[in-house]
Scaffold this active site. Structure first.
Site, mmCIF file in Angstrom:
data_model
loop_
_atom_site.group_PDB
_atom_site.id
_atom_site.type_symbol
_atom_site.label_atom_id
_atom_site.label_comp_id
_atom_site.label_asym_id
_atom_site.label_seq_id
_atom_site.Cartn_x
_atom_site.Cartn_y
_atom_site.Cartn_z
ATOM 1 N N HIS A 100 -6.806 13.274 13.621
ATOM 2 C CA HIS A 100 -5.810 12.394 14.209
ATOM 3 C C HIS A 100 -4.538 13.231 14.355
ATOM 4 O O HIS A 100 -3.884 13.575 13.374
ATOM 5 C CB HIS A 100 -5.575 11.174 13.322
ATOM 6 C CG HIS A 100 -6.828 10.359 13.142
ATOM 7 N ND1 HIS A 100 -7.205 9.831 11.928
ATOM 8 C CD2 HIS A 100 -7.793 10.009 14.026
ATOM 9 C CE1 HIS A 100 -8.342 9.161 12.069
ATOM 10 N NE2 HIS A 100 -8.714 9.266 13.339
ATOM 11 N N HIS A 137 -3.780 5.613 14.524
ATOM 12 C CA HIS A 137 -5.091 5.476 13.899
ATOM 13 C C HIS A 137 -4.983 4.511 12.729
ATOM 14 O O HIS A 137 -3.891 4.103 12.335
ATOM 15 C CB HIS A 137 -5.651 6.826 13.447
ATOM 16 C CG HIS A 137 -4.729 7.620 12.580
ATOM 17 N ND1 HIS A 137 -3.607 8.271 13.047
ATOM 18 C CD2 HIS A 137 -4.755 7.878 11.244
ATOM 19 C CE1 HIS A 137 -2.990 8.901 12.074
ATOM 20 N NE2 HIS A 137 -3.662 8.668 10.959
ATOM 21 N N GLU A 140 -3.674 15.131 10.833
ATOM 22 C CA GLU A 140 -4.569 14.751 9.751
ATOM 23 C C GLU A 140 -6.011 15.083 10.117
ATOM 24 O O GLU A 140 -6.594 14.463 11.000
ATOM 25 C CB GLU A 140 -4.448 13.253 9.454
ATOM 26 C CG GLU A 140 -3.051 12.823 9.043
ATOM 27 C CD GLU A 140 -2.956 11.329 8.766
ATOM 28 O OE1 GLU A 140 -4.014 10.655 8.833
ATOM 29 O OE2 GLU A 140 -1.854 10.853 8.499
ATOM 30 N N TYR A 175 -16.389 6.384 3.728
ATOM 31 C CA TYR A 175 -14.940 6.200 3.651
ATOM 32 C C TYR A 175 -14.598 4.735 3.865
ATOM 33 O O TYR A 175 -15.111 4.090 4.785
ATOM 34 C CB TYR A 175 -14.260 7.082 4.692
ATOM 35 C CG TYR A 175 -12.751 6.973 4.715
ATOM 36 C CD1 TYR A 175 -12.007 7.168 3.559
ATOM 37 C CD2 TYR A 175 -12.081 6.674 5.902
ATOM 38 C CE1 TYR A 175 -10.633 7.076 3.571
ATOM 39 C CE2 TYR A 175 -10.696 6.584 5.927
ATOM 40 C CZ TYR A 175 -9.976 6.783 4.762
ATOM 41 O OH TYR A 175 -8.605 6.674 4.787
ATOM 42 N N HIS A 187 -1.038 3.507 11.502
ATOM 43 C CA HIS A 187 0.172 4.322 11.529
ATOM 44 C C HIS A 187 0.094 5.429 12.566
ATOM 45 O O HIS A 187 -0.978 5.824 13.028
ATOM 46 C CB HIS A 187 0.456 4.913 10.142
ATOM 47 C CG HIS A 187 -0.589 5.838 9.608
ATOM 48 N ND1 HIS A 187 -1.857 5.436 9.262
ATOM 49 C CD2 HIS A 187 -0.550 7.171 9.335
ATOM 50 C CE1 HIS A 187 -2.551 6.442 8.793
ATOM 51 N NE2 HIS A 187 -1.788 7.534 8.842
ATOM 52 N N HIS A 211 0.851 -1.188 0.000
ATOM 53 C CA HIS A 211 0.000 0.000 0.000
ATOM 54 C C HIS A 211 0.891 1.244 0.000
ATOM 55 O O HIS A 211 1.791 1.374 0.824
ATOM 56 C CB HIS A 211 -0.876 -0.038 1.258
ATOM 57 C CG HIS A 211 -1.877 1.065 1.354
ATOM 58 N ND1 HIS A 211 -3.214 0.876 1.072
ATOM 59 C CD2 HIS A 211 -1.741 2.367 1.699
ATOM 60 C CE1 HIS A 211 -3.857 2.019 1.259
ATOM 61 N NE2 HIS A 211 -2.984 2.936 1.634
#
Length: 435
Positions: A361, A367, A337, A346, A331, A288
Site C-alpha cells: 500500500h 487501504h 507499507e 491476517y 487510512h 484503536h
C-alpha cells in the site's frame, strides 16, 4: 545445527573465542597475535562516529580476507536496484504466494533472490530494497556479503542454517535474522525455503524508543541472540565469495573457507530474534492504537521520528477495547507499507492474503479492512478475545516512496489483478435520520 550457543543482548560489546586465549590480552593488534592469527577490523560505521553510533568488530582469523582473486560480474537473476525506469503505480497491490523453485532445479539463496520493490540508491547510501528469497539448495563453497546495506531476513518456509564469520545461526519461521553490511555468510537448507528480506542502505537497525511505555516491553534487548565464535580451517579447490555492490553481483574465488575467524570482539555482529518473545501493548480502554506500537526494529532517518524502515509485526494478543472498531482502521498514510504473512491468516483480510504472499500500500493510497472484516467487527460482541491466534503478519514500513520492479509487476506472475475488488462491496450505511 543442534546445540548452537548464543550470547544474549542487543548492541552489546561482545567477546568470543573458540580456542583458549585466542583473543589478545590488553590490546587489539599485538606484534604477533595468538596462534599465529591475523587481526582484521570490520567497520560498520565511520571511525569518527559518536560512540553510541560507532560500530566495529575485530576478527582474529587464520588468513586475512584480502586473499582472493579479482571480483568479476556474475549474472544478476532477478536481483536489481534499477527502478528508475519503473512506471509509477499508486494502486493497492497484492501478491499471491511466491513460487518455490521446481524440484528439478538446484537454486541456492543467492540464485533465489528476487527484488520486489525499493527506493533510493546504494551509491548515495540512502534507500531500501525489498527482496524475496526462494531456494532449495545449500550454498556449497560459496558465501555472500552486501556492500549496500543490512539484511533483515524473515523466513516464511523452511529453516535457514546460516554460517557467518562470527559463528553459526539457525533461523526458523517466526524468527528473524539481521546480517549487517559487509558480513560474509552462507545459507544451508534441508528443504525448499522461502522468505522476505528488507535491505536498508542508510544505517543499521536499532530498538525503537519506548517513550511513555517505559523501560520494558515490545522487543526486549535480552531476547536478541548473537552467535559464539566458530571456525573452520579448510582448504578447498575453489571457494566463491559473492559481493552485492551497488546493486550488482560480483564474484571472486579463493582457496580457503572465509569462515576461519577463531575469535572476535566488538559490537558489530549478526543476531537473531524470535517473534514469539515480543511483548505486545495495546488499548485497554477504547479506540484503536497506531501500528507503531508493534515495532520490533527501526532504522531512523535524519528527520526525528521518521523511519527509513520499520519492522512491525502483528502477533497473537488480547483485544479488549470497549465500544471500538477493533481491526486496523481505514487510512491513508505518508509511509509505504509492504506486508507479508509468515503463518495463519491476517485479521483484516482473511481471504486472499496468504502465507508467502505480500501486499504493498503505497504512500497516500487508501487501504483498510475488507467487507467481511468490516461487517464482522461492526456487529460482533465486544468481549475480550484473542486476536491473530496462530498467525504472524509483519510489515516493512518506510518513509520512502517505493517503485515496483518488473519482476514484481510482471515476471513473477503473482500480482493479484482483482485485489481492488475486496473493497467494492462496502455499502453506504449513512442515514441522516439515525444519529
Amino acid at each position: 545445527m543442534a546445540d548452537l550457543k548464543y550470547m544474549s543482548g542487543f548492541g552489546n560489546e561482545f567477546s568470543s573465542e573458540s580456542l583458549p586465549d585466542a583473543l589478545p590480552k590488553s590490546q587489539i593488534t599485538p606484534q604477533k597475535c595468538p596462534y599465529g592469527l591475523y587481526a582484521e577490523q570490520l567497520s560498520g560505521s565511520a571511525f569518527t562516529a559518536p560512540r553510541g553510533k560507532n560500530f566495529r568488530s575485530w576478527l582474529y582469523r587464520i588468513r586475512p580476507s584480502v586473499i582472493h582473486q579479482p571480483f568479476k560480474p556474475i549474472p544478476q537473476g532477478n536481483l536489481t536496484h534499477d527502478w528508475k525506469g519503473a512506471e509509477p503505480d499508486p494502486n493497492q497491490m497484492r501478491w499471491k504466494p511466491f513460487d518455490l523453485p521446481p524440484a528439478s532445479d538446484n537454486v541456492d539463496f543467492v540464485q533465489g533472490l528476487s527484488t520486489v520493490c525499493g527506493a533510493g540508491d546504494p551509491c548515495s547510501r540512502h534507500g531500501i530494497a525489498i527482496h524475496i528469497f526462494a531456494c532449495n539448495a545449500s550454498m556449497d563453497n560459496k558465501c555472500l556479503y552486501s556492500s549496500d546495506g543490512d539484511f533483515l531476513i524473515v523466513p516464511q518456509k523452511g529453516t535457514l542454517n546460516i554460517t557467518t564469520e562470527f559463528g553459526k545461526i539457525e533461523v526458523k519461521p517466526n524468527e528473524i535474522c539481521i546480517i549487517q553490511l559487509g558480513i560474509r555468510f552462507s545459507v544451508a537448507v534441508s528443504e525448499p525455503s522461502r522468505g522476505y528480506i528488507l535491505e536498508v542502505f542508510d544505517g543499521h537497525f536499532e530498538l525503537p524508543c519506548l517513550g511513555p511505555i517505559g523501560a520494558n516491553g515490545l522487543a526486549n534487548p535480552r531476547d536478541f541472540l548473537t552467535p559464539v565464535a566458530w571456525y573452520e580451517d579448510r582448504d578447498v579447490e575453489e571457494f566463491t565469495v559473492v559481493s552485492k555492490y551497488q546493486g550488482k553481483l560480483f564474484a571472486a574465488t579463493q582457496k580457503h573457507s572465509p569462515f576461519d575467524v577463531v575469535a572476535w570482539h566488538g559490537n558489530y555482529a549478526p543476531y537473531k530474534y524470535s517473534l514469539d518473545n515480543f511483548i505486545s501493548v495495546n488499548s485497554v480502554s477504547k479506540d484503536h492504537m497506531d501500528p507503531s506500537i508493534f515495532t520490533v526494529l527501526t532504522c531512523q532517518s535524519n528527520k526525528p521520528g521518521t523511519a527509513i524502515a520499520d519492522f512491525v509485526i502483528f502477533p497473537p494478543r488480547w483485544s479488549v477495547a470497549e465500544n471500538t472498531f477493533r481491526p486496523p482502521y481505514y487510512h491513508r498514510n505518508c509511509m509505504s507499507e509492504f506486508m507479508g504473512l509468515i503463518l495463519g491468516s491476517y485479521e483484516a483480510k482473511e481471504e486472499g492474503f496468504m502465507p508467502g504472499g505480500a501486499s504493498l500500500h503505497s504512500m497516500m493510497t487508501p487501504h483498510g479492512p475488507d467487507r467481511q472484516c468490516f461487517d464482522k467487527a461492526s456487529t460482533g460482541e465486544l468481549k475480550p478475545q484473542r486476536v491473530a491466534e496462530g498467525t504472524m503478519a509483519f510489515m516493512f514500513e518506510s518513509s520512502l516512496s517505493m517503485a515496483v520492479t518488473k519482476w514484481g509487476l510482471e515476471t513473477c506472475q503473482k500480482l493479484d489483478q482483482n485485489y481492488y475488488k475486496v473493497w467494492q462491496s462496502l455499502e453506504k450505511n449513512f442515514n441522516p435520520d439515525k444519529p
